[in-house]
Structures are given as structure tokens and as C-alpha cells.
Scaffold this motif. Structure first.
Motif, PDB file in Angstrom:
ATOM      1  N   VAL A 260      -4.447   4.843   8.166  1.00 35.95           N
ATOM      2  CA  VAL A 260      -3.527   3.902   8.805  1.00 35.95           C
ATOM      3  C   VAL A 260      -4.124   2.509   8.713  1.00 35.95           C
ATOM      4  CG1 VAL A 260      -2.578   5.590  10.399  1.00 35.95           C
ATOM      5  CG2 VAL A 260      -4.587   4.277  11.072  1.00 35.95           C
ATOM      6  N   GLN A 261      -3.256   1.494   8.687  1.00 34.85           N
ATOM      7  CA  GLN A 261      -3.725   0.117   8.678  1.00 34.85           C
ATOM      8  C   GLN A 261      -4.073  -0.321  10.093  1.00 34.85           C
ATOM      9  OE1 GLN A 261      -0.288  -1.676   6.611  1.00 34.85           O
ATOM     10  NE2 GLN A 261      -1.723  -2.291   5.027  1.00 34.85           N
ATOM     11  N   SER A 262      -5.117  -1.124  10.196  1.00 37.05           N
ATOM     12  CA  SER A 262      -5.558  -1.565  11.528  1.00 37.05           C
ATOM     13  C   SER A 262      -4.633  -2.616  12.113  1.00 37.05           C
ATOM     14  CB  SER A 262      -6.979  -2.135  11.432  1.00 37.05           C
ATOM     15  OG  SER A 262      -6.974  -3.367  10.709  1.00 37.05           O
ATOM     16  N   GLY A 263      -3.935  -3.331  11.247  1.00 33.85           N
ATOM     17  CA  GLY A 263      -3.088  -4.411  11.730  1.00 33.85           C
ATOM     18  C   GLY A 263      -3.850  -5.686  12.008  1.00 33.85           C
ATOM     19  N   ARG A 264      -5.140  -5.712  11.716  1.00 29.90           N
ATOM     20  CA  ARG A 264      -5.954  -6.897  12.006  1.00 29.90           C
ATOM     21  C   ARG A 264      -6.057  -7.834  10.805  1.00 29.90           C
ATOM     22  NH1 ARG A 264     -10.788  -5.137  16.113  1.00 29.90           N
ATOM     23  NH2 ARG A 264      -9.962  -3.123  16.779  1.00 29.90           N
ATOM     24  N   LEU A 265      -5.567  -7.402   9.658  1.00 33.45           N
ATOM     25  CA  LEU A 265      -5.623  -8.221   8.453  1.00 33.45           C
ATOM     26  C   LEU A 265      -4.215  -8.439   7.933  1.00 33.45           C
ATOM     27  CD1 LEU A 265      -8.651  -6.524   6.663  1.00 33.45           C
ATOM     28  CD2 LEU A 265      -8.618  -8.824   7.620  1.00 33.45           C
ATOM     29  N   ASP A 266      -3.902  -9.672   7.602  1.00 38.04           N
ATOM     30  CA  ASP A 266      -2.585 -10.007   7.093  1.00 38.04           C
ATOM     31  C   ASP A 266      -2.630 -10.201   5.580  1.00 38.04           C
ATOM     32  OD1 ASP A 266      -1.511 -10.040   9.687  1.00 38.04           O
ATOM     33  OD2 ASP A 266      -2.181 -12.123   9.977  1.00 38.04           O
ATOM     34  N   GLY A 267      -1.489 -10.016   4.956  1.00 35.79           N
ATOM     35  CA  GLY A 267      -1.359 -10.339   3.539  1.00 35.79           C
ATOM     36  C   GLY A 267      -1.910  -9.306   2.585  1.00 35.79           C
ATOM     37  N   LEU A 268      -2.217  -8.106   3.071  1.00 32.60           N
ATOM     38  CA  LEU A 268      -2.741  -7.073   2.189  1.00 32.60           C
ATOM     39  C   LEU A 268      -1.596  -6.282   1.569  1.00 32.60           C
ATOM     40  CD1 LEU A 268      -5.761  -5.614   4.199  1.00 32.60           C
ATOM     41  CD2 LEU A 268      -5.811  -7.306   2.374  1.00 32.60           C
ATOM     42  N   GLU A 269      -1.676  -6.046   0.285  1.00 32.65           N
ATOM     43  CA  GLU A 269      -0.672  -5.244  -0.407  1.00 32.65           C
ATOM     44  C   GLU A 269      -1.038  -3.770  -0.268  1.00 32.65           C
ATOM     45  OE1 GLU A 269       1.092  -4.565  -4.927  1.00 32.65           O
ATOM     46  OE2 GLU A 269      -0.230  -6.249  -4.477  1.00 32.65           O
ATOM     47  N   ARG A 270      -0.067  -2.957   0.127  1.00 31.75           N
ATOM     48  CA  ARG A 270      -0.332  -1.538   0.355  1.00 31.75           C
ATOM     49  C   ARG A 270      -0.264  -0.774  -0.971  1.00 31.75           C
ATOM     50  NH1 ARG A 270      -0.247   2.013   4.623  1.00 31.75           N
ATOM     51  NH2 ARG A 270       0.331   4.166   4.153  1.00 31.75           N
ATOM     52  N   VAL A 271      -1.310  -0.013  -1.236  1.00 29.33           N
ATOM     53  CA  VAL A 271      -1.363   0.831  -2.427  1.00 29.33           C
ATOM     54  C   VAL A 271      -1.763   2.230  -1.991  1.00 29.33           C
ATOM     55  CG1 VAL A 271      -2.447   1.239  -4.657  1.00 29.33           C
ATOM     56  CG2 VAL A 271      -2.013  -1.105  -3.905  1.00 29.33           C
ATOM     57  N   GLU A 272      -0.953   3.223  -2.343  1.00 26.71           N
ATOM     58  CA  GLU A 272      -1.258   4.600  -1.965  1.00 26.71           C
ATOM     59  C   GLU A 272      -1.951   5.314  -3.123  1.00 26.71           C
ATOM     60  OE1 GLU A 272       1.994   6.749  -0.386  1.00 26.71           O
ATOM     61  OE2 GLU A 272       2.421   5.286   1.194  1.00 26.71           O
ATOM     62  N   VAL A 273      -3.050   5.978  -2.819  1.00 27.68           N
ATOM     63  CA  VAL A 273      -3.827   6.714  -3.814  1.00 27.68           C
ATOM     64  C   VAL A 273      -3.892   8.174  -3.394  1.00 27.68           C
ATOM     65  CG1 VAL A 273      -6.064   6.949  -4.952  1.00 27.68           C
ATOM     66  CG2 VAL A 273      -5.205   4.669  -4.351  1.00 27.68           C
ATOM     67  N   GLU A 274      -3.447   9.058  -4.262  1.00 27.98           N
ATOM     68  CA  GLU A 274      -3.494  10.487  -3.950  1.00 27.98           C
ATOM     69  C   GLU A 274      -4.911  11.011  -4.128  1.00 27.98           C
ATOM     70  OE1 GLU A 274      -1.616  14.765  -5.477  1.00 27.98           O
ATOM     71  OE2 GLU A 274      -1.128  12.888  -6.523  1.00 27.98           O
ATOM     72  N   SER A 275      -5.398  11.688  -3.109  1.00 30.13           N
ATOM     73  CA  SER A 275      -6.737  12.280  -3.187  1.00 30.13           C
ATOM     74  C   SER A 275      -6.734  13.585  -2.406  1.00 30.13           C
ATOM     75  CB  SER A 275      -7.802  11.331  -2.624  1.00 30.13           C
ATOM     76  OG  SER A 275      -7.577  11.096  -1.246  1.00 30.13           O
ATOM     77  N   HIS A 276      -7.678  14.456  -2.736  1.00 38.50           N
ATOM     78  CA  HIS A 276      -7.754  15.757  -2.082  1.00 38.50           C
ATOM     79  C   HIS A 276      -9.204  16.111  -1.802  1.00 38.50           C
ATOM     80  CE1 HIS A 276      -3.551  16.440  -3.220  1.00 38.50           C
ATOM     81  NE2 HIS A 276      -3.877  16.016  -4.433  1.00 38.50           N
ATOM     82  N   LEU A 277      -9.458  16.735  -0.666  1.00 40.15           N
ATOM     83  CA  LEU A 277     -10.772  17.295  -0.391  1.00 40.15           C
ATOM     84  C   LEU A 277     -10.915  18.612  -1.138  1.00 40.15           C
ATOM     85  CD1 LEU A 277     -11.151  16.646   3.451  1.00 40.15           C
ATOM     86  CD2 LEU A 277     -12.199  15.377   1.562  1.00 40.15           C
ATOM     87  N   GLN A 278     -12.148  18.999  -1.422  1.00 43.98           N
ATOM     88  CA  GLN A 278     -12.387  20.200  -2.220  1.00 43.98           C
ATOM     89  C   GLN A 278     -12.456  21.454  -1.354  1.00 43.98           C
ATOM     90  OE1 GLN A 278     -11.723  19.940  -5.014  1.00 43.98           O
ATOM     91  NE2 GLN A 278     -12.837  18.443  -6.243  1.00 43.98           N
ATOM     92  N   GLU A 279     -12.090  22.558  -1.991  1.00 43.64           N
ATOM     93  CA  GLU A 279     -12.209  23.858  -1.341  1.00 43.64           C
ATOM     94  C   GLU A 279     -13.664  24.307  -1.330  1.00 43.64           C
ATOM     95  OE1 GLU A 279     -11.355  25.031  -5.713  1.00 43.64           O
ATOM     96  OE2 GLU A 279     -11.267  23.267  -4.418  1.00 43.64           O
ATOM     97  N   SER A 280     -13.973  25.293  -0.515  1.00 37.96           N
ATOM     98  CA  SER A 280     -15.320  25.848  -0.471  1.00 37.96           C
ATOM     99  C   SER A 280     -15.358  27.154  -1.260  1.00 37.96           C
ATOM    100  CB  SER A 280     -15.739  26.110   0.977  1.00 37.96           C
ATOM    101  OG  SER A 280     -16.969  26.784   1.023  1.00 37.96           O
ATOM    102  N   PHE A 281     -16.461  27.363  -1.987  1.00 36.64           N
ATOM    103  CA  PHE A 281     -16.604  28.572  -2.805  1.00 36.64           C
ATOM    104  C   PHE A 281     -17.427  29.657  -2.119  1.00 36.64           C
ATOM    105  CE2 PHE A 281     -15.526  25.247  -5.789  1.00 36.64           C
ATOM    106  CZ  PHE A 281     -14.599  25.874  -6.617  1.00 36.64           C
ATOM    107  N   ALA A 282     -18.039  29.315  -0.978  1.00 35.75           N
ATOM    108  CA  ALA A 282     -18.806  30.300  -0.203  1.00 35.75           C
ATOM    109  C   ALA A 282     -19.788  31.076  -1.066  1.00 35.75           C
ATOM    110  CB  ALA A 282     -17.851  31.263   0.506  1.00 35.75           C
TER     111      ALA A 282
END
Length: 356
Positions: A260-282
Motif C-alpha cells: 500500500v502507498q503511505s500517502g506521504r509522497l506526492d507525484g509518484l507514478e504507480r507501477v504494479e509488478v507481479e511477484s511470488h514467494l517460493q514454495e518450500s521443498f522440505a
């Protein structure tokens, strides 16, 4: 502060001031903490080159002024020793001590040597000597400085006696850094050292702001509770509010990350980047090998290990699959993937289910 932390900070600030390309990973507290002004750091940093004409007494005096301890045998950072026309010193930024040999007043050789065997390791053409602390007691303006210190210390105290005596003897007692704003009126922060074309990344921006607010509150509380018993500098002169630090950083290219954006900085362009955490192999190595072989067809795959020994051991366990991936040594809490960049990163913790 620990000498190792001071060394890391001063070496980093020096490299930034010289315009070296460097990536700095820091914390809110380190970014907010005041330090030597750039001009002072440049003025007091001393470079000695082979062939220079130097005065031995002047070299000795300058090392004392920079906070170095004179010892018989140099073993640790911030120490120096003098024997005849030989100066041994271990400045910040060097792993091994430096031996400067003079022939008369001429620097004949500069060599690194092994602290245990005293044998030379390699020859140098020059050595750069940084101050040992983020405070430098300079002779110029000693009277004015004494008055400023008396403002912080309106009544007699052991600390004040040490400080005032230090103006004449260049004596640095432990904790002198807490009076940095009184000693260096134009104290700066890391943000002031950044080049104009620097890029700034705020990772988990909201968490950074929360931590910075907590640090400011803690500093103000300590100041309020202890100002009567122990003279202290105003907290905002030691730990600059993060908003002021950020205002200087924001003049550069600024990127923030977070859910989430903090709302404390103005003028920032929002860019969404898809990322995933890795599974565990145990610890299922057969499953791991199959997964890595599949991913390596279309992605760059990296496994991060805590140390070289773990990397070597994992390489053996992966057998021929190890040739399809990259093994790196480094610290990472959890693996991740960036589909758009075709980048897949695992940690040995993901594989063996060991988490910090």
C-alpha cells in the motif's frame, strides 16, 4: 557506536563524496543520523603518496587529531605506531596495516603487511587515512567551539571537562559523538552525500515511515527524561526527522515499494509488478531437482546460500542439475520470482525449511 559501524559509515561516505559508483543499503536510523559535513571530511582526510615530502611530527600529530590511538604494535583499525622513520597505521577501509617508510622526509615505500608475521603483503602507491570517528576536534575555532559546548553543558560535569580538555589535547573520550551537532554546526546526513543522479529505493515504504517515527519518539523521550541529569543536544540535531531526510532524497529519482502507498509522497507514478514467494521443498531433493530443471528452460534460476560451504554441499546434492542454475552466497530471508523478468530465486531455507 561500535568501531566497525563507524568504519563502514565513514568508508561509505568517503566513497560517495569522491563520486564512486556504489550501492548503499541502509536503515532509517542510519539515514537519519547526522555525521561530518562533506567539507570537513574532505579537509581532514589525508592521502600520503610514495615520493611525497612529509614531516614525521606532522604525520603523527594529524593521526592523533583524527582520533587514532598510538600503540607499540598495530593490530586493530584506528591504531598507529612510530619507530624511527617508520609509521605503521591501520586506517579505516583497509584489511591489513600499512607501513610507511621514510628516507629523510621522503616517503620511500608504502606497503601492507601481515599483523602476525610482520611480512609485507603488497606494495601501494598511496594510502588514504580517514578520521577514526564521525567527530573531528580541529584546532581552528577552538574558542568558539568551547563556548558552544558550554551551551550544551551549562554546569560543570566530567563530560564537559573531557570535551574542553579535548580541544587542546585532541582527546576523544567514548561517547563524544553525542555532541557532534555542537562540534559541527553544519552536520549533514547520508542524503547530503548522495550525487544528484543517484537513484533512491524505499523498500516497504510504510514500514520505513513507521520505524522512523518510532525512532524520533524514542529520541525525544530520552531527551525529555534525562536532560536534567545529563546535558544532551536537541534530539533533532542528532537524529534528523525522516521527512527532512526524505525531502532531500526526493530530489533524485525515487522508487518506493510496498503493498500500500503511505500517502506521504506526492507525484509518484504507480507501477504494479507481479511477484511470488517460493514454495518450500522440505528437503525433498528429487522434487527440487525436477522443479529446477523445469524452471531453467525459460528462466534464470538462482539459489542463495548463507555461506560457501552450504553452496558447495548443495551443488553436490543437486548433481547434474547444478549446471543449469546459479549458486550465490548471500543473505536473503525468502525466495521469490518475477515472471515478467523471467527471474526465479530460491534460498537454501526454502529447500531445507530453515528460517530465521
Amino acid at each position: 557506536p561500535l568501531a566497525s559501524i563507524t568504519e563502514t559509515r565513514l568508508v561509505t561516505l568517503s566513497r560517495l563524496a569522491r563520486g564512486e559508483p556504489v550501492v548503499v543499503v541502509t536503515t532509517p536510523k542510519a539515514a537519519m543520523q547526522t555525521t561530518l559535513p562533506r567539507g570537513v571530511l574532505a579537509d581532514v582526510t589525508r592521502t600520503i603518496r610514495r615520493g611525497d615530502e612529509v614531516d614525521l611530527e606532522d604525520v603523527t600529530r594529524s593521526l592523533v587529531d583524527l582520533g587514532y590511538r598510538r600503540v607499540r604494535i598495530v593490530e586493530d583499525s584506528g591504531e598507529f605506531g612510530v619507530r624511527g622513520g617508520i609509521v605503521d597505521v591501520l586506517p579505516f577501509g583497509y584489511d591489513d596495516p600499512i607501513r610507511i617508510e621514510l628516507f629523510g622526509d621522503t616517503v620511500e615505500s608504502i606497503r601492507q603487511f601481515d599483523v602476525y608475521t610482520q611480512r609485507s603483503i603488497n606494495d601501494l602507491t598511496e594510502v588514504t587515512i580517514l578520521p577514526r570517528r564521525e567527530v573531528v576536534l580541529q584546532e581552528e575555532g577552538a574558542g568558539e567551539l568551547a563556548e558552544r559546548l558550554k551551551e550544551v553543558h551549562p554546569s560543570d560535569s566530567t563530560d564537559r571537562d573531557h570535551l574542553l580538555a579535548g580541544l587542546d589535547t585532541r582527546f576523544y573520550f567514548e561517547g563524544v559523538e553525542q555532541y557532534l551537532p555542537a562540534i559541527h554546526r553544519e552536520a549533514e546526513t547520508l542524503a547530503d552525500y548522495l550525487p544528484e543522479d543517484a537513484g533512491v529505493f524505499l523498500v516497504r515504504e510504510e514500514e520505513i515511515h513507521d520505524r522512523a517515527d518510532q525512532l524520533s519518539l524514542e529520541a525525544a523521550t530520552i531527551f525529555s527524561e534525562r536532560r536534567q541529569e545529563l546535558p544532551l543536544c536537541e534530539p533533532e540535531t542528532l537524529l534528523v526527522p525522516f521527512e527532512r531526510v526524505l525531502s532531500k532524497m526526493a530530489r533524485r529519482a525515487l522508487v518506493t515499494t510496498g503493498l500500500v502507498q503511505s500517502g506521504r509522497l506526492d507525484g509518484l507514478e504507480r507501477v504494479e509488478v507481479e511477484s511470488h514467494l517460493q514454495e518450500s521443498f522440505a528437503s525433498n531433493l528429487e522434487l527440487l531437482r525436477g522443479r529446477l530443471q523445469q524452471l531453467a528452460r525459460d528462466n534464470r534460476v538462482i539459489i542463495m546460500c548463507d555461506n560457501a560451504g552450504q553452496a558447495a554441499r548443495l551443488g553436490e546434492l543437486l548433481e547434474e542439475t547444478a549446471a543449469l542454475i546459479e549458486m550465490e552466497v548471500g543473505s536473503l530471508e525468502k525466495g521469490f520470482s518475477l515472471p515478467a523478468s523471467r527471474l526465479v530465486v530460491y534460498t537454501d531455507h526454502d529447500i531445507f525449511q530453515r528460517y530465521r
